[in-house]
Design a protein around this motif. Structure first.
Motif, PDB file in Angstrom:
ATOM      1  N   ALA A 131      42.467   4.561 -34.798  1.00 28.80           N
ATOM      2  CA  ALA A 131      42.473   3.252 -34.152  1.00 28.80           C
ATOM      3  C   ALA A 131      43.149   2.249 -35.070  1.00 28.80           C
ATOM      4  O   ALA A 131      42.957   2.273 -36.291  1.00 28.80           O
ATOM      5  CB  ALA A 131      41.043   2.812 -33.830  1.00 28.80           C
ATOM      6  N   VAL A 181      42.402  -2.974 -33.198  1.00 28.44           N
ATOM      7  CA  VAL A 181      41.359  -2.420 -32.321  1.00 28.44           C
ATOM      8  C   VAL A 181      40.040  -2.293 -33.074  1.00 28.44           C
ATOM      9  O   VAL A 181      38.965  -2.541 -32.524  1.00 28.44           O
ATOM     10  CB  VAL A 181      41.811  -1.061 -31.747  1.00 28.44           C
ATOM     11  N   GLN A 182      40.109  -1.936 -34.346  1.00 31.80           N
ATOM     12  CA  GLN A 182      38.900  -1.868 -35.165  1.00 31.80           C
ATOM     13  C   GLN A 182      38.214  -3.231 -35.212  1.00 31.80           C
ATOM     14  O   GLN A 182      36.985  -3.323 -35.064  1.00 31.80           O
ATOM     15  CB  GLN A 182      39.245  -1.406 -36.584  1.00 31.80           C
ATOM     16  N   VAL A 208      36.566   4.171 -29.228  1.00 26.64           N
ATOM     17  CA  VAL A 208      37.904   4.608 -28.829  1.00 26.64           C
ATOM     18  C   VAL A 208      37.912   6.128 -28.830  1.00 26.64           C
ATOM     19  O   VAL A 208      37.356   6.761 -29.726  1.00 26.64           O
ATOM     20  CB  VAL A 208      38.981   4.083 -29.803  1.00 26.64           C
ATOM     21  N   ASP A 259      40.585   9.655 -28.025  1.00 29.15           N
ATOM     22  CA  ASP A 259      41.959  10.091 -27.812  1.00 29.15           C
ATOM     23  C   ASP A 259      42.047  10.897 -26.520  1.00 29.15           C
ATOM     24  O   ASP A 259      41.091  10.974 -25.749  1.00 29.15           O
ATOM     25  CB  ASP A 259      42.482  10.859 -29.029  1.00 29.15           C
ATOM     26  N   THR A 317      37.891   8.231 -32.129  1.00 32.37           N
ATOM     27  CA  THR A 317      38.706   7.777 -33.258  1.00 32.37           C
ATOM     28  C   THR A 317      38.123   6.514 -33.874  1.00 32.37           C
ATOM     29  O   THR A 317      38.522   6.134 -34.982  1.00 32.37           O
ATOM     30  CB  THR A 317      40.160   7.510 -32.833  1.00 32.37           C
ATOM     31  N   HIS A 356      45.187   7.402 -25.313  1.00 32.39           N
ATOM     32  CA  HIS A 356      43.984   6.880 -25.958  1.00 32.39           C
ATOM     33  C   HIS A 356      43.377   5.772 -25.090  1.00 32.39           C
ATOM     34  O   HIS A 356      44.096   5.037 -24.422  1.00 32.39           O
ATOM     35  CB  HIS A 356      44.305   6.307 -27.337  1.00 32.39           C
ATOM     36  N   LEU A 359      40.140   2.690 -24.867  1.00 34.07           N
ATOM     37  CA  LEU A 359      39.066   1.872 -25.429  1.00 34.07           C
ATOM     38  C   LEU A 359      37.985   1.767 -24.361  1.00 34.07           C
ATOM     39  O   LEU A 359      38.269   1.387 -23.222  1.00 34.07           O
ATOM     40  CB  LEU A 359      39.603   0.485 -25.791  1.00 34.07           C
TER      41      LEU A 359
END
Length: 288
Positions: free
Chosen positions: A114, A118-119, A132, A134, A140, A256, A258
């Motif tokens: 990620a 996004v983190q 998240v 994949d 991830t 991927h 979220l």
């Protein structure tokens, strides 16, 4: 490939195609594509006949395309024109749409970490759960709330496997038996998008060997889209927590997704969630 359902009327689409091709041609110099300059030019960029040579199509045909005439085009020819004009992925997809074709799906990376952005989003989403995954449904990134609410531990690496093989996860989810068929069907639908990827088969086979429930569901060959759900969790510390779960694709990493969980309106889930996070010594973030 079937024609695209373009939101633009045909005449407007042809006009957009004409202007798009002209503008892309004007920005590419002969030197950019390894061609001799050919002397003074009345307009910047490549000539139509140069684009035709680079793409391997007839000059008249390319001229008709750029004029927006009603001619038949193929994916192979559009790809050749995209290469000749040095189009990036977004521009190539736009060319397909203007020509009346559906763009080929972007190739998906098997798994990438990620991004820092996004983190940070996952951390700012606290106290709400988020993670998240994949294209193979491997995690991830997982925020603290998702671990606290759904019982994910250090041994949980794959969302599908945890759904069936994590006993704590199954006990927490009130409607696990009702939703399990949809989960298996969604994984099969995702696997069908990558017919040459044997990792889906390996994950399914390994899980079927340890989960009779999954083995039975997988043998049905059901498929289903998996874009959102309502999740009810009977948490031993926080009590009943009800979430709206939303699955969002990450365009920068095709394949991927979220997954964000929001407390369902009309419940006291948010208050219970905040209390749980405080008791566990985890920071509760509030939107600014």
């Amino acid at each position: 490939m079937a024609g695209a359902q373009s939101p633009l009327p045909r005449d407007r689409r042809r006009a957009e195609l004409r202007e798009f091709l002209r503008s892309r041609r004007a920005r590419v110099s002969p030197a950019d594509v390894g061609m001799p300059d050919g002397g003074r030019r009345r307009t910047p960029g490549l000539r139509r006949e140069e684009v035709a040579v680079l793409a391997g199509v007839g000059v008249s045909w390319y001229t008709w395309l750029e004029q927006g005439r009603d001619i038949k085009v193929s994916e192979e020819v559009l790809d050749a024109i995209a290469r000749a004009l040095l189009l990036d992925a977004a521009e190539r997809a736009h060319l397909y749409l203007l020509a009346g074709l559906n763009p080929p799906p972007a190739s998906a990376a098997a798994s990438v970490p990620a991004s820092p952005e996004v983190q940070r989003l996952l951390e700012s989403w606290l106290p709400r759960p988020g993670y998240v995954r994949d294209r193979h449904w491997n995690f991830t990134a997982v925020n603290d709330a998702a671990r606290a609410v759904f019982g994910y531990g250090e041994s949980d690496h794959n969302c599908l496997v945890s759904s069936f093989a994590n006993a704590r996860y199954r006990v927490l989810h009130r409607h696990w038996a009702e939703t399990a068929p949809d989960v298996a069907a969604a994984f099969r639908a995702d696997a069908a998008r990558y017919p040459g990827d044997r990792e889906f088969d390996r994950i399914a086979a390994d899980l079927a060997a340890v989960s009779p429930e999954f083995a039975e569901l997988w043998a049905r060959h059901d498929v289903a889209e998996h874009t959102g759900a309502v999740k009810a969790v009977d948490h031993p510390e926080a009590g009943t927590l009800i979430f709206d779960a939303t699955l969002l694709p990450l365009p920068e990493h095709p394949g991927h997704h979220l997954i964000l969980h929001n407390p369902r309106p009309g419940t006291d889930t948010l208050q219970r969630l905040e209390k749980l996070m405080r008791e566990r010594g985890l920071v509760v973030a509030h939107p600014g």
